[in-house]
Structures are given as C-alpha cells and as structure tokens.
Design a protein around this motif. Structure first.
Motif, mmCIF file in Angstrom:
data_model
loop_
_atom_site.group_PDB
_atom_site.id
_atom_site.type_symbol
_atom_site.label_atom_id
_atom_site.label_comp_id
_atom_site.label_asym_id
_atom_site.label_seq_id
_atom_site.Cartn_x
_atom_site.Cartn_y
_atom_site.Cartn_z
ATOM 1 N N LYS A 285 6.351 10.446 6.494
ATOM 2 C CA LYS A 285 5.992 11.563 5.619
ATOM 3 C C LYS A 285 4.569 11.474 5.072
ATOM 4 N N ILE A 286 3.860 10.398 5.357
ATOM 5 C CA ILE A 286 2.535 10.206 4.767
ATOM 6 C C ILE A 286 1.565 11.286 5.235
ATOM 7 N N ARG A 287 1.507 11.529 6.524
ATOM 8 C CA ARG A 287 0.582 12.550 7.039
ATOM 9 C C ARG A 287 0.949 13.944 6.537
ATOM 10 N N GLN A 288 2.201 14.164 6.284
ATOM 11 C CA GLN A 288 2.664 15.471 5.825
ATOM 12 C C GLN A 288 2.371 15.693 4.342
ATOM 13 N N ASP A 289 2.473 14.641 3.546
ATOM 14 C CA ASP A 289 2.418 14.776 2.083
ATOM 15 C C ASP A 289 1.106 14.350 1.459
ATOM 16 N N GLN B 168 0.829 -1.211 0.000
ATOM 17 C CA GLN B 168 0.000 0.000 0.000
ATOM 18 C C GLN B 168 0.858 1.254 0.000
ATOM 19 N N ARG B 169 1.971 1.232 0.697
ATOM 20 C CA ARG B 169 2.871 2.385 0.700
ATOM 21 C C ARG B 169 3.574 2.529 -0.649
ATOM 22 N N LYS B 170 3.792 1.419 -1.338
ATOM 23 C CA LYS B 170 4.313 1.505 -2.708
ATOM 24 C C LYS B 170 3.301 2.197 -3.619
ATOM 25 N N ALA C 268 9.869 -2.282 -8.504
ATOM 26 C CA ALA C 268 11.031 -1.426 -8.264
ATOM 27 C C ALA C 268 10.699 -0.183 -7.449
ATOM 28 N N THR C 269 9.428 0.035 -7.168
ATOM 29 C CA THR C 269 9.005 1.226 -6.428
ATOM 30 C C THR C 269 9.282 1.064 -4.939
ATOM 31 N N GLU C 270 9.832 2.111 -4.348
ATOM 32 C CA GLU C 270 10.096 2.097 -2.908
ATOM 33 C C GLU C 270 8.826 2.473 -2.141
ATOM 34 N N PRO C 271 8.545 1.813 -1.030
ATOM 35 C CA PRO C 271 7.393 2.214 -0.195
ATOM 36 C C PRO C 271 7.551 3.661 0.263
ATOM 37 N N TYR C 272 6.450 4.382 0.309
ATOM 38 C CA TYR C 272 6.525 5.777 0.728
ATOM 39 C C TYR C 272 6.917 5.839 2.199
#
Length: 224
Positions: free
Chosen positions: A176-180, A83-85, A168-172
């Motif tokens: 920083k999720i609440r900020q962005d 999900q973070r990806k 190849a995507t890095e999890p977010y």
C-alpha cells in the motif's frame, strides 16, 4: 534517546525548516513588485490557492514519503521494518490536524507580508510593470513555504512519539505504500550507502573473536 531517532531521513527533512525564512523573503519580494492589478482579496486568494492546495492535498491523502532526497527515493520494498513503522506514524490522526493548522499559520504570515510589501519595493526583483511575474514568484515561494513547513512539522510529530508507542506500531503494508504515499523522484535501491557501511562495521565489531588454538603463544616455560 528513542531507537528510531537514529533514522537519518527524519533529521534531513526536519532540517528543511531552515529554508522557510528564505522562502518567506522571496514571497515578500514577489509581492513588492509594482502595484496591485487585481483586488487585494483576489490576489491573496490566488496565492493561497496555488500555495496551499497541492501540499495540503498531499499531506491529507497521499502523505509525503520522507525516505527520499531531492530527485531520489528509496523503493518501498527496500524499506526496513522500522522505516515502515515510521511511515505508519505519518498516517496518525494528529498528522491531519497539523496539515490543516500549518497553512492557517502561513496565511496569517502572508497577510502581514502583503501589508508590508511596499517596504521591500526598492529590492523587488522585477520592474513595477511586471506585477504578474511578481505574483507568480510569490505564489511559487508560498508553495515551497508550505512544503518546507508541512513536512518538518509532520516529522517533528513523529519524533515526539514515545518508544513504547513506536514499538507497538505495525509496519505499514508494503503493497500500500505506493498507493498511499507520494514518492518523489527516481526510485532507487539505496541513497545513503554509508549507513550500510556503518552497520557492517558495527556488526563485525560485535562479532565474537575466535582464536586459533594452534596459533596461541605458549605460556609454559622450559625447565632447565
């Protein structure tokens, strides 16, 4: 099928596109109330600013977090790596391009609705002297039009990501999720409990079956 296509939140928000025709009709009916009380360009400008600016700002700077439904949203710390990806994919440059292109399309539609507003005058929800109320309805409906177009289009772009690109995507970054991201509603630990149930069932079904040797029936026959 790509592995991340099994994420139900993607399809839930993509389905929001079905609300767009209804919202456009509401906008049309609002424009049909009475005669213009302001210059045409000014009425359209007010509707465009109210209807586009909030959603466009959100999609450009604090993208809508799709892991939410109505007034509930998953806590960031409860999101899985996959999900973070998916969240990372919403920060790709293509998302900014789509966030700008979608309102341009809607403004063109709005102009056509404004021109055709007299056709809908018999079905206007307010009396002709309530023109301002009609403009408020049109602006609110146009705002929702932008939301229900922007979010599904951004989800569609994520769904078109290749499996290799997703891998190849890095999890977010969790911090920083609440900020962005814009996280609407009340943050909870779980929204769709049946998913966990299915995961438990599938994991238990795939677990090896160990039989008790003492309980196995004997195949030996008694000699006579």
């Amino acid at each position: 099928m790509r592995s991340f296509w099994s994420e139900p939140f993607l399809w839930i928000h993509l389905a929001g596109l079905a609300a767009l025709p209804i919202l456009l009709v509401l906008c049309w009916l609002g424009l049909a109330v009475g005669d213009p009380i302001l210059p045409v360009w000014l009425e359209l400008l007010l509707i465009v600013v109210v209807g586009i600016a909030p959603v466009l700002w959100m999609q450009l700077f604090r993208h809508f977090n799709i892991f939410s439904i109505l007034i509930l949203a998953l806590k960031p710390e409860k999101l899985t790596q996959e999900q973070r990806k998916i969240l990372s994919l919403f920060k790709k440059p293509l998302q900014r391009v789509l966030a700008i292109a979608a309102p341009i399309l809607l403004v063109a539609i709005l102009w056509q609705l404004y021109r055709a507003a007299p056709i809908a005058a018999p079905f206007a929800p307010f009396p002709p002297e309530w023109r301002f109320a009609g403009l408020l309805l049109a602006a609110a409906a146009f705002l929702l039009c932008n939301l229900f177009l922007q979010v599904p289009i951004s989800v569609l772009a994520v769904l078109m990501t290749s499996e290799s690109a997703f891998a190849a995507t890095e999890p977010y970054p969790l911090e920083k999720i609440r900020q962005d991201f814009t996280i609407p509603g009340w943050q909870v630990n779980q929204i769709l409990p049946f998913i966990n149930v299915q995961e438990k069932q599938s994991s238990s079904a795939s677990a090896p079956i160990i039989e008790d040797a003492g309980s196995k029936p004997s195949n030996s026959s008694n000699s006579i």
